[in-house]
Design a protein around this motif. Structure first.
Motif, mmCIF file in Angstrom:
data_model
loop_
_atom_site.group_PDB
_atom_site.id
_atom_site.type_symbol
_atom_site.label_atom_id
_atom_site.label_comp_id
_atom_site.label_asym_id
_atom_site.label_seq_id
_atom_site.Cartn_x
_atom_site.Cartn_y
_atom_site.Cartn_z
ATOM 1 N N PRO A 505 13.457 79.749 38.804
ATOM 2 C CA PRO A 505 12.498 79.129 37.881
ATOM 3 C C PRO A 505 12.658 79.713 36.486
ATOM 4 O O PRO A 505 12.815 80.921 36.315
ATOM 5 C CB PRO A 505 11.145 79.495 38.490
ATOM 6 C CG PRO A 505 11.423 79.772 39.937
ATOM 7 C CD PRO A 505 12.803 80.354 39.975
ATOM 8 N N ASP A 506 12.640 78.850 35.479
ATOM 9 C CA ASP A 506 12.813 79.356 34.124
ATOM 10 C C ASP A 506 11.510 79.973 33.628
ATOM 11 O O ASP A 506 10.443 79.835 34.249
ATOM 12 C CB ASP A 506 13.305 78.254 33.190
ATOM 13 C CG ASP A 506 12.457 77.004 33.263
ATOM 14 O OD1 ASP A 506 11.246 77.098 33.059
ATOM 15 O OD2 ASP A 506 13.027 75.921 33.535
ATOM 16 N N LEU A 507 11.597 80.635 32.501
ATOM 17 C CA LEU A 507 10.434 81.347 31.978
ATOM 18 C C LEU A 507 9.302 80.393 31.634
ATOM 19 O O LEU A 507 8.124 80.770 31.708
ATOM 20 C CB LEU A 507 10.839 82.159 30.745
ATOM 21 C CG LEU A 507 11.791 83.330 31.023
ATOM 22 C CD1 LEU A 507 12.266 83.957 29.716
ATOM 23 C CD2 LEU A 507 11.111 84.373 31.893
ATOM 24 N N GLY A 508 9.631 79.167 31.250
ATOM 25 C CA GLY A 508 8.589 78.196 30.982
ATOM 26 C C GLY A 508 7.809 77.842 32.235
ATOM 27 O O GLY A 508 6.574 77.783 32.224
ATOM 28 N N GLN A 509 8.498 77.606 33.331
ATOM 29 C CA GLN A 509 7.810 77.247 34.571
ATOM 30 C C GLN A 509 6.974 78.403 35.116
ATOM 31 O O GLN A 509 5.949 78.188 35.755
ATOM 32 C CB GLN A 509 8.835 76.800 35.611
ATOM 33 C CG GLN A 509 9.521 75.495 35.251
ATOM 34 C CD GLN A 509 10.686 75.178 36.161
ATOM 35 O OE1 GLN A 509 11.378 76.077 36.639
ATOM 36 N NE2 GLN A 509 10.934 73.902 36.387
ATOM 37 N N LEU A 510 7.405 79.613 34.855
ATOM 38 C CA LEU A 510 6.665 80.775 35.344
ATOM 39 C C LEU A 510 5.443 81.097 34.493
ATOM 40 O O LEU A 510 4.384 81.454 35.029
ATOM 41 C CB LEU A 510 7.584 81.994 35.386
ATOM 42 C CG LEU A 510 8.739 81.964 36.382
ATOM 43 C CD1 LEU A 510 9.667 83.141 36.141
ATOM 44 C CD2 LEU A 510 8.217 81.977 37.815
ATOM 45 N N TYR A 511 5.578 80.977 33.176
ATOM 46 C CA TYR A 511 4.552 81.528 32.286
ATOM 47 C C TYR A 511 4.061 80.519 31.241
ATOM 48 O O TYR A 511 3.443 80.914 30.254
ATOM 49 C CB TYR A 511 5.109 82.764 31.562
ATOM 50 C CG TYR A 511 5.674 83.795 32.508
ATOM 51 C CD1 TYR A 511 4.867 84.447 33.431
ATOM 52 C CD2 TYR A 511 7.044 84.101 32.503
ATOM 53 C CE1 TYR A 511 5.400 85.385 34.308
ATOM 54 C CE2 TYR A 511 7.576 85.047 33.374
ATOM 55 C CZ TYR A 511 6.745 85.678 34.273
ATOM 56 O OH TYR A 511 7.271 86.603 35.141
ATOM 57 N N TYR A 512 4.282 79.252 31.460
ATOM 58 C CA TYR A 512 3.865 78.231 30.491
ATOM 59 C C TYR A 512 2.338 78.230 30.345
ATOM 60 O O TYR A 512 1.590 78.303 31.321
ATOM 61 C CB TYR A 512 4.348 76.870 30.974
ATOM 62 C CG TYR A 512 4.383 75.766 29.948
ATOM 63 C CD1 TYR A 512 4.386 76.025 28.590
ATOM 64 C CD2 TYR A 512 4.428 74.438 30.357
ATOM 65 C CE1 TYR A 512 4.448 74.994 27.660
ATOM 66 C CE2 TYR A 512 4.490 73.396 29.443
ATOM 67 C CZ TYR A 512 4.493 73.678 28.098
ATOM 68 O OH TYR A 512 4.544 72.654 27.189
ATOM 69 N N ARG A 513 1.883 78.091 29.108
ATOM 70 C CA ARG A 513 0.459 77.847 28.815
ATOM 71 C C ARG A 513 0.401 76.923 27.608
ATOM 72 O O ARG A 513 0.744 77.312 26.498
ATOM 73 C CB ARG A 513 -0.293 79.134 28.505
ATOM 74 C CG ARG A 513 -1.766 78.880 28.136
ATOM 75 C CD ARG A 513 -2.442 80.128 27.614
ATOM 76 N NE ARG A 513 -3.827 79.858 27.263
ATOM 77 C CZ ARG A 513 -4.235 79.439 26.054
ATOM 78 N NH1 ARG A 513 -3.335 79.243 25.090
ATOM 79 N NH2 ARG A 513 -5.508 79.208 25.809
ATOM 80 N N PHE A 514 -0.047 75.687 27.847
ATOM 81 C CA PHE A 514 -0.028 74.694 26.780
ATOM 82 C C PHE A 514 -1.307 73.872 26.841
ATOM 83 O O PHE A 514 -1.599 73.237 27.847
ATOM 84 C CB PHE A 514 1.194 73.787 26.928
ATOM 85 C CG PHE A 514 1.243 72.656 25.942
ATOM 86 C CD1 PHE A 514 1.306 72.899 24.580
ATOM 87 C CD2 PHE A 514 1.224 71.337 26.387
ATOM 88 C CE1 PHE A 514 1.358 71.861 23.669
ATOM 89 C CE2 PHE A 514 1.281 70.286 25.485
ATOM 90 C CZ PHE A 514 1.346 70.547 24.123
ATOM 91 N N LEU A 515 -2.100 73.906 25.778
ATOM 92 C CA LEU A 515 -3.259 73.047 25.605
ATOM 93 C C LEU A 515 -2.873 71.940 24.632
ATOM 94 O O LEU A 515 -2.690 72.200 23.440
ATOM 95 C CB LEU A 515 -4.461 73.829 25.067
ATOM 96 C CG LEU A 515 -5.340 74.532 26.117
ATOM 97 C CD1 LEU A 515 -4.581 75.681 26.764
ATOM 98 C CD2 LEU A 515 -6.632 75.038 25.489
ATOM 99 N N ASN A 516 -2.720 70.727 25.155
ATOM 100 C CA ASN A 516 -2.241 69.626 24.331
ATOM 101 C C ASN A 516 -3.285 69.255 23.280
ATOM 102 O O ASN A 516 -4.419 68.917 23.633
ATOM 103 C CB ASN A 516 -1.941 68.419 25.212
ATOM 104 C CG ASN A 516 -1.188 67.334 24.476
ATOM 105 O OD1 ASN A 516 -1.646 66.837 23.469
ATOM 106 N ND2 ASN A 516 -0.028 66.979 24.996
ATOM 107 N N PRO A 517 -2.938 69.317 21.984
ATOM 108 C CA PRO A 517 -3.906 68.964 20.948
ATOM 109 C C PRO A 517 -4.095 67.460 20.792
ATOM 110 O O PRO A 517 -4.964 67.037 20.030
ATOM 111 C CB PRO A 517 -3.282 69.574 19.684
ATOM 112 C CG PRO A 517 -1.816 69.525 19.939
ATOM 113 C CD PRO A 517 -1.652 69.756 21.417
ATOM 114 N N THR A 518 -3.287 66.677 21.491
ATOM 115 C CA THR A 518 -3.359 65.227 21.358
ATOM 116 C C THR A 518 -4.240 64.600 22.433
ATOM 117 O O THR A 518 -5.006 63.681 22.165
ATOM 118 C CB THR A 518 -1.948 64.625 21.428
ATOM 119 O OG1 THR A 518 -1.153 65.196 20.389
ATOM 120 C CG2 THR A 518 -1.979 63.120 21.263
ATOM 121 N N ASN A 519 -4.126 65.080 23.669
ATOM 122 C CA ASN A 519 -4.886 64.515 24.784
ATOM 123 C C ASN A 519 -5.575 65.630 25.566
ATOM 124 O O ASN A 519 -5.228 66.810 25.438
ATOM 125 C CB ASN A 519 -3.966 63.717 25.715
ATOM 126 C CG ASN A 519 -3.339 62.527 25.018
ATOM 127 O OD1 ASN A 519 -4.037 61.616 24.603
ATOM 128 N ND2 ASN A 519 -2.019 62.554 24.855
#
Length: 760
Positions: A505-519
């Motif tokens: 698993p890449d680092l994004g899949q392990l540690y992703y945190r994203f709050l979409n400002p659009t939806n």
């Protein structure tokens, strides 16, 4: 110690590969490749094959058209010479001469013999490979009129991609039904960076320009035994150009629909011991909208600058150093309707890649290569509300990637070519609104690999290989491979291969945190993910007539991926109690990801066991009067074996057709008509499934040569103006109908190309 044990295992398994042979051969074989006017042809492929053992060695001609094999057996050999735009020539020698003289090639643009390096990390002819590799050469790239790798690859069998006049795309990029997240994208054998696991999770091939490329190679099936993690679905390797003349200049400028502007130029020169190639480009396209009554745009506008520099210094006949730098700077503007209203967004990204390589011919039978590579990727996103211009929360992501590796190739006796190597990789991410820890995360991988190609009875080539990866987070993984190629007749080759793939698993899949400002949604990673594993079987044959006017190929494939990683919706989270229940069920400490309430929550999971299988058929034929026809068909069956459901976003049937014509030099005209056909596909699984309709895309290209190196060209993409049936249509309540294939429609381009070369 496990790395040492891995090498000991390989040595014990194949003891013949480590026995030191006293057979050094009687000497070398050299010569010069030239055209009908005696001008040297740089970059031509020369293959020498031992008629008794079947061992094949391949070399490229230098700027002076010269080639040299330092070790050739005392048996009878056949020498095959080919170059893009020329008919191949084969000569047979009962007694190997030290000098084969000048070998002239005659123009024949559709009768080329294709050289491939990605199948084995060693140059060899495609017909000798034991795995499926598709190749698009420079002349074919030119005659599509396309500017990006994504656009060029859409015509390959088993490969699905979308061009720049389509928005999000119907199914993204795929190889034999496997998403591009599981496909490794390389440039001259080095991985390109683009923050895998973040946003779409894949390298954007629409950001990869074709100007600096000699060819594009696509390896089908699991290739981890040679290339490590991320290659479980295949490899896309972009091979860069070298100067083809002592001094050369070219310039291309074109423009067309959607404000499209493409300007690029390059120059290069080659001396006896040094060459330099420099390329610069600018590409621009305006945004477009298929639902003009709404504020949002379907396709964002972009502006991109590309640069490439490559140089090689040949210190002596046995030692050389090569270096290159590849960069791009891009920005993208679009509009959307978000949770706070109408929004305008701006994304700026840049990437730089630096590679240094040393090649040393230690002895006539042993060569060594060492490389150092560094890459960086920066992305910054800002947004404002319209029309108040109030700024939204920014986002940023920064990736730094480093790699060092070394390898050797050793000709053992008259039958074996042994390759081995070791590498170390470090990958680091940091950012804003992209990771649980803005300060960043890191993963390191140490690897060793080896493979042995053995020739039997002059007709059979057997290749076995093994790779061991030691990942700093997930520990060790072993990836074996085996393949065979049988020359049934001079024109018929049969091949089969098996490969085991491993993808951490890449680092994004392990540690992703994203709050979409659009939806109203958010995505978080999952530190509990397991690695993906793949098993790939490829079997097929290729037949070519003696005069190479007809080629037919067939390939059967079966790919299985266990523990495939994908995002999964956990629903709308409104209370802290819901978050606590999710944390307990998933076994994740959610406090480190700081999820927000009042949003949909997506998380990465090992969701499914995926199987893709099918058939690829392709061929081409040279007809009288300068005509060439070709085509391909792919049948694909893709399913999630855990649920017994088909995979969404896959076309069960896909085909291509191409007819091209090239006049004589006096008339100086080239033209082609190309069609790509897609069956209906499942857009969304449900009760019932949402099925999108079939469609076809037709493209046409024509060019006219003028005096003094000038050429005019024009192209019409999507000639029949094929669009999604819902484009511009609305439901009874006034809302736009869903568009499953956001294709703009017919577009036009015209341009001028100038080339000049000094031969002496």
């Amino acid at each position: 110690m496990r790395i040492v044990h891995c090498f000991i295992f390989f040595i014990l398994l194949f003891p013949g590969t480590v026995a030191v042979s006293g057979q050094t051969g009687p000497g070398g074989l050299g010569g010069i490749v030239a055209d009908g006017q005696g001008k040297p042809i740089a970059g031509a492929t020369v293959r020498v094959r031992d008629e008794k053992t079947g061992l094949e060695l391949t070399a490229q001609t230098g700027p002076d058209g010269g080639f040299r094999f330092r070790t050739v057996s005392g048996n009878a050999v056949s020498l095959t010479v080919s170059a893009d735009g020329f008919a191949p020539v084969t000569r047979r020698f009962e007694v190997v001469p030290a000098y084969a003289g000048t070998i002239p090639l005659e123009p024949a643009p559709f009768a080329e013999v294709v050289t491939v390096v990605s199948g084995s990390r060693q140059e060899e002819l495609r017909e000798s490979l034991n795995t499926k590799v598709d190749v698009i050469g420079r002349s074919r790239i030119r005659d599509t009129g396309n500017e990006s790798v994504a656009e060029v690859l859409q015509e390959l069998p088993g490969f699905l991609t979308r061009r720049g006049t389509q928005g999000a795309g119907a199914a993204g990029e795929q190889v034999q039904g496997i998403d591009s997240r599981q496909v490794l994208v390389l440039f001259d054998g080095q991985p390109l960076v683009g923050a895998r696991g973040i946003k779409r999770g894949a390298i954007n091939l629409d950001r990869q320009s074709v100007n600096a490329l000699e060819r594009i190679e696509v390896v089908k099936g699991a290739s981890s035994a040679l290339y490590g993690s991320d290659a479980i679905g295949g490899v896309v390797n972009q091979i860069s150009r070298d100067p083809s003349a002592p001094f050369q200049i070219s310039f291309v400028n074109s423009g067309g629909s959607l404000g499209r502007l493409d300007t690029r130029g390059d120059f290069g020169f080659a001396r006896e011991r040094w060459f330099l190639f420099v390329s610069g480009e600018r590409h621009k396209q305006n945004p477009f909208d298929l639902t003009r009554t709404t504020f949002d745009t379907t396709g964002a506008g972009f502006n991109r600058y590309d640069g490439f520099v490559k140089s090689k210094l040949q210190f002596n006949p046995r030692f050389s150093v090569t270096g290159w730098v590849k960069s791009y700077w891009a920005d993208e503007r679009g509009r959307s309707v978000g949770e706070e209203g109408n929004q305008e967004s701006f994304t700026g990204e840049q990437s730089q890649n630096y590679n240094a390589q040393a090649d040393w011919q230690v002895t006539d039978r042993l060569s060594v290569q060492a490389r150092g590579y560094f890459a960086r990727y920066d992305e910054n996103t800002t947004g404002t509300l319209f029309p108040t211009n109030r700024p939204l929360a920014p986002g940023a992501l920064y990736e730094r990637y480093g790699k060092i590796d070394g390898s050797l190739a050793w000709v053992v006796g008259d039958r074996q070519l042994v390759q081995a190597g070791a590498e170390w990789v470090t990958d680091r991410y940091r950012g804003i609104n992209r990771l649980a820890n803005d300060a960043g995360e890191r993963a390191d991988t140490a690897s060793v690999w080896a493979q042995d190609r053995v020739s039997f009875a002059g007709r059979v080539n057997l290749t076995v290989g093994l790779r061991f990866d030691r990942h700093s987070i997930f520990g060790g993984a072993v990836s074996p491979k085996a393949g065979i190629n049988v020359r049934v007749t001079d024109g018929l080759r049969v091949r089969a291969s098996y490969g085991r793939g491993f993808r951490a698993p890449d680092l994004g899949q392990l540690y992703y945190r994203f709050l979409n400002p659009t939806n109203f949604y958010q995505v978080i990673g999952n530190p509990n993910l397991r690695p993906e594993y793949a098993d790939s079987i490829q079997a097929g044959a290729e037949y070519t007539t003696r005069n190479r006017r007809l080629r037919l190929g067939v390939n059967f494939f079966h790919n299985r991926i266990d523990d495939l990683i994908d995002s999964f919706s956990l629903g709308f989270v409104a209370t802290s109690q819901q978050l606590n229940a999710i944390a307990a069920r998933e076994g994740i400490d959610l406090t480190r990801f700081r999820p927000a309430l009042g949003r949909l929550l997506f998380i990465y999971r090992n969701l499914s066991n995926v199987r893709t299988r099918g058939l690829e058929v392709d061929g081409d034929a040279n007809l009288p009067y300068g005509f060439n026809v070709g085509g391909a068909y792919t049948f694909l069956s893709a399913e999630n074996r855990a649920t017994n459901q088909p995979l969404a976003g896959r076309h069960p049937h896909q085909g291509t057709f191409r007819v091209a014509w090239e006049s004589n030099r006096r008339i100086g005209v080239r033209a082609n008509l190309r069609g790509t056909f897609y069956s209906s596909w499942i857009q969304t699984l449900g009760t019932p499934n949402v099925v999108a309709p079939k469609f076809a895309l037709w493209d046409v290209y024509a060019a006219k040569t003028l005096p003094n190196g000038v050429e005019l060209f024009g192209a019409v993409d999507n000639l029949a103006n094929s669009r999604d049936p819902n484009s511009g249509r609305f439901a009874a309540n006034g809302s736009p109908l869903p568009i499953y294939r956001p294709e703009f429609g017919r577009t036009f381009r015209i341009g001028v190309r100038f080339t000049w070369a000094r031969e002496r």
